[in-house]
Design an enzyme around this catalytic site. Structure first.
Site, PDB file in Angstrom:
ATOM      1  N   ARG A  51     133.282  26.815 -36.581  1.00  0.00           N
ATOM      2  CA  ARG A  51     132.500  28.018 -36.885  1.00  0.00           C
ATOM      3  C   ARG A  51     130.999  27.800 -36.829  1.00  0.00           C
ATOM      4  O   ARG A  51     130.278  28.567 -36.201  1.00  0.00           O
ATOM      5  CB  ARG A  51     132.824  28.541 -38.290  1.00  0.00           C
ATOM      6  CG  ARG A  51     134.008  29.452 -38.368  1.00  0.00           C
ATOM      7  CD  ARG A  51     134.708  29.230 -39.661  1.00  0.00           C
ATOM      8  NE  ARG A  51     135.231  27.885 -39.665  1.00  0.00           N
ATOM      9  CZ  ARG A  51     136.414  27.556 -39.125  1.00  0.00           C
ATOM     10  NH1 ARG A  51     137.174  28.477 -38.642  1.00  0.00           N
ATOM     11  NH2 ARG A  51     136.832  26.305 -39.100  1.00  0.00           N
ATOM     12  N   LYS A  80     124.354   4.159 -29.896  1.00  0.00           N
ATOM     13  CA  LYS A  80     123.669   2.890 -29.537  1.00  0.00           C
ATOM     14  C   LYS A  80     122.754   2.431 -30.664  1.00  0.00           C
ATOM     15  O   LYS A  80     121.982   1.493 -30.501  1.00  0.00           O
ATOM     16  CB  LYS A  80     122.830   3.106 -28.273  1.00  0.00           C
ATOM     17  CG  LYS A  80     123.609   3.568 -27.081  1.00  0.00           C
ATOM     18  CD  LYS A  80     122.641   3.854 -25.923  1.00  0.00           C
ATOM     19  CE  LYS A  80     123.192   4.903 -24.992  1.00  0.00           C
ATOM     20  NZ  LYS A  80     122.128   5.528 -24.189  1.00  0.00           N
ATOM     21  N   HIS A 129     125.395  23.278 -47.658  1.00  0.00           N
ATOM     22  CA  HIS A 129     125.744  23.966 -46.409  1.00  0.00           C
ATOM     23  C   HIS A 129     125.084  25.344 -46.488  1.00  0.00           C
ATOM     24  O   HIS A 129     125.744  26.358 -46.678  1.00  0.00           O
ATOM     25  CB  HIS A 129     127.258  24.071 -46.293  1.00  0.00           C
ATOM     26  CG  HIS A 129     127.768  24.482 -44.942  1.00  0.00           C
ATOM     27  ND1 HIS A 129     126.950  24.968 -43.935  1.00  0.00           N
ATOM     28  CD2 HIS A 129     129.031  24.505 -44.433  1.00  0.00           C
ATOM     29  CE1 HIS A 129     127.688  25.246 -42.873  1.00  0.00           C
ATOM     30  NE2 HIS A 129     128.953  24.972 -43.155  1.00  0.00           N
TER      31      HIS A 129
HETATM   32  N1   CP Z   1     132.764  26.890 -42.545  1.00  0.00           N
HETATM   33  C1   CP Z   1     132.507  25.829 -41.754  1.00  0.00           C
HETATM   34  O1   CP Z   1     131.527  25.110 -41.957  1.00  0.00           O
HETATM   35  O2   CP Z   1     133.376  25.673 -40.725  1.00  0.00           O
HETATM   36  P1   CP Z   1     133.247  24.548 -39.598  1.00  0.00           P
HETATM   37  O3   CP Z   1     133.424  23.223 -40.270  1.00  0.00           O
HETATM   38  O4   CP Z   1     134.319  24.875 -38.603  1.00  0.00           O
HETATM   39  O5   CP Z   1     131.867  24.668 -39.017  1.00  0.00           O
END
Ligand code: CP
Length: 313
Positions: A51, A80, A129
């Site tokens: 995503r 590397k 995140h």
């Molecule tokens: N929600 C999310 O971060 O999904 P992915 O790990 O697929 O990016």
């Protein structure tokens, strides 16, 4: 230059502004298809993603820009031994903005210190995140109409789940927010988050492993996966992975207007029978991620909204 490393890098006004622009783009997507013509997004993914990576790339393409990058550490010169600092110094000559996912906490922050272009943290280890959180906020705002006065249940791996940590940090800035933390004792939220964010901010919360009894109280149920990749030993993962599985039976006492969110990918924690429940909005949430990221790219590139003065809904 502005980077996005944690959700707190945006103050509440910038956040509201971003969500408003994302909603406007969602409803008027054709109007924005050239605003990033000539711009390039570097998409540096040192850890797997579906995503986040593809929605960033779709976002830049939807804005008329181009994308370059890699989707695993093995296909870059990090294999590397190149440092993040050197990589980003070079990428700064090739692109206008960069999104980076990395298994090490703090890697995007380090990149931002050496970068000549805005860096967006696309997930760093078990830490943060932010673009997932902004997507979650957009989903709640669009579907609930407000980010205040909510009881939010977060369920699953609250110890390692960076999406949960970011969501808590972002939501405590709104009015009358309560949290219900549902997890096995081994996967409770980290102490620093409990002390520095919840206790310090006098935010009401309950920690429980009794999923069903709290269900009727929730406006939002945010499910998360128990993440195999963050465990040090496989036995613990196997023991804990199916601690909470949401199915239609468990939803019997939930509110009719409760929203079920999940950052995805899902493994077993939501039975597929729940997918057809109108309260299940996790696929819609993934769709909103594209429009949120379009708005974020525009903001960080300081591209003004060409329709600022128009009464677009
Ligand atoms: N929600 C999310 O971060 O999904 P992915 O790990 O697929 O990016």
């Amino acid at each position: 230059m502005k980077h996005l490393i944690t959700p707190l890098d945006l103050n509440i006004h910038e956040l509201d502004d971003l969500l408003t622009l994302a909603g406007k783009i969602y409803r008027n997507r054709e109007r924005y298809k050239k605003v990033c013509e000539g711009k390039k997004l570097a998409s540096l993914f040192y850890e797997p993603s579906t995503r986040t990576r593809l929605s960033f790339e779709a976002a830049m393409m939807n804005l008329g820009g181009n994308v370059l990058g890699f989707s695993s550490a093995d296909s870059s010169s990090v294999a590397k031994g190149e440092s993040i600092a050197d990589t980003i110094r070079v990428i700064s000559y090739y692109a206008d903005i960069c999104t980076m996912r990395h298994p090490k906490e703090g890697a995007p922050l380090v990149a931002s210190m050496y970068s000549g272009i805005p860096i967006i943290n696309a997930g760093d280890g078990g830490h943060n995140h932010p673009t997932q959180t902004l997507t979650d906020l957009l989903t709640i705002k669009e579907l609930k109409g407000d980010l205040n006065n909510l009881t939010i249940g977060v369920c699953g791996d609250l110890k390692f789940g960076r999406t949960v940590h970011s969501l808590i940090n972002a939501m405590v800035r709104y009015e009358n927010i309560k949290f219900v933390m549902i997890s096995p004792p081994e996967l409770k939220i980290p102490d620093y988050l409990r002390k520095e964010t919840l206790d310090a901010g006098n935010i009401p919360y309950l920690e429980t492993s009794d999923f069903e009894s709290v269900m009727p109280e929730l406006d939002i149920l945010y499910m998360t996966r128990v993440q195999r990749e963050r465990f040090f030993n496989e036995e613990d993962y196997i023991r804990l992975k199916d601690s909470f599985i949401l199915d239609n039976n468990k939803l019997k006492n939930a509110r009719k207007d409760m929203l079920i969110l999940h950052p995805l990918p899902r493994v077993n924690e939501i039975s597929t029978e729940v997918d057809s429940d109108p309260r299940a909005v996790y696929f819609k949430q993934a769709q909103y991620g594209v429009y949120l990221r379009m708005a974020l790219i525009m903001k960080l590139l300081e591209i003004p909204d060409p329709y600022q003065k128009e009464e677009l809904c």
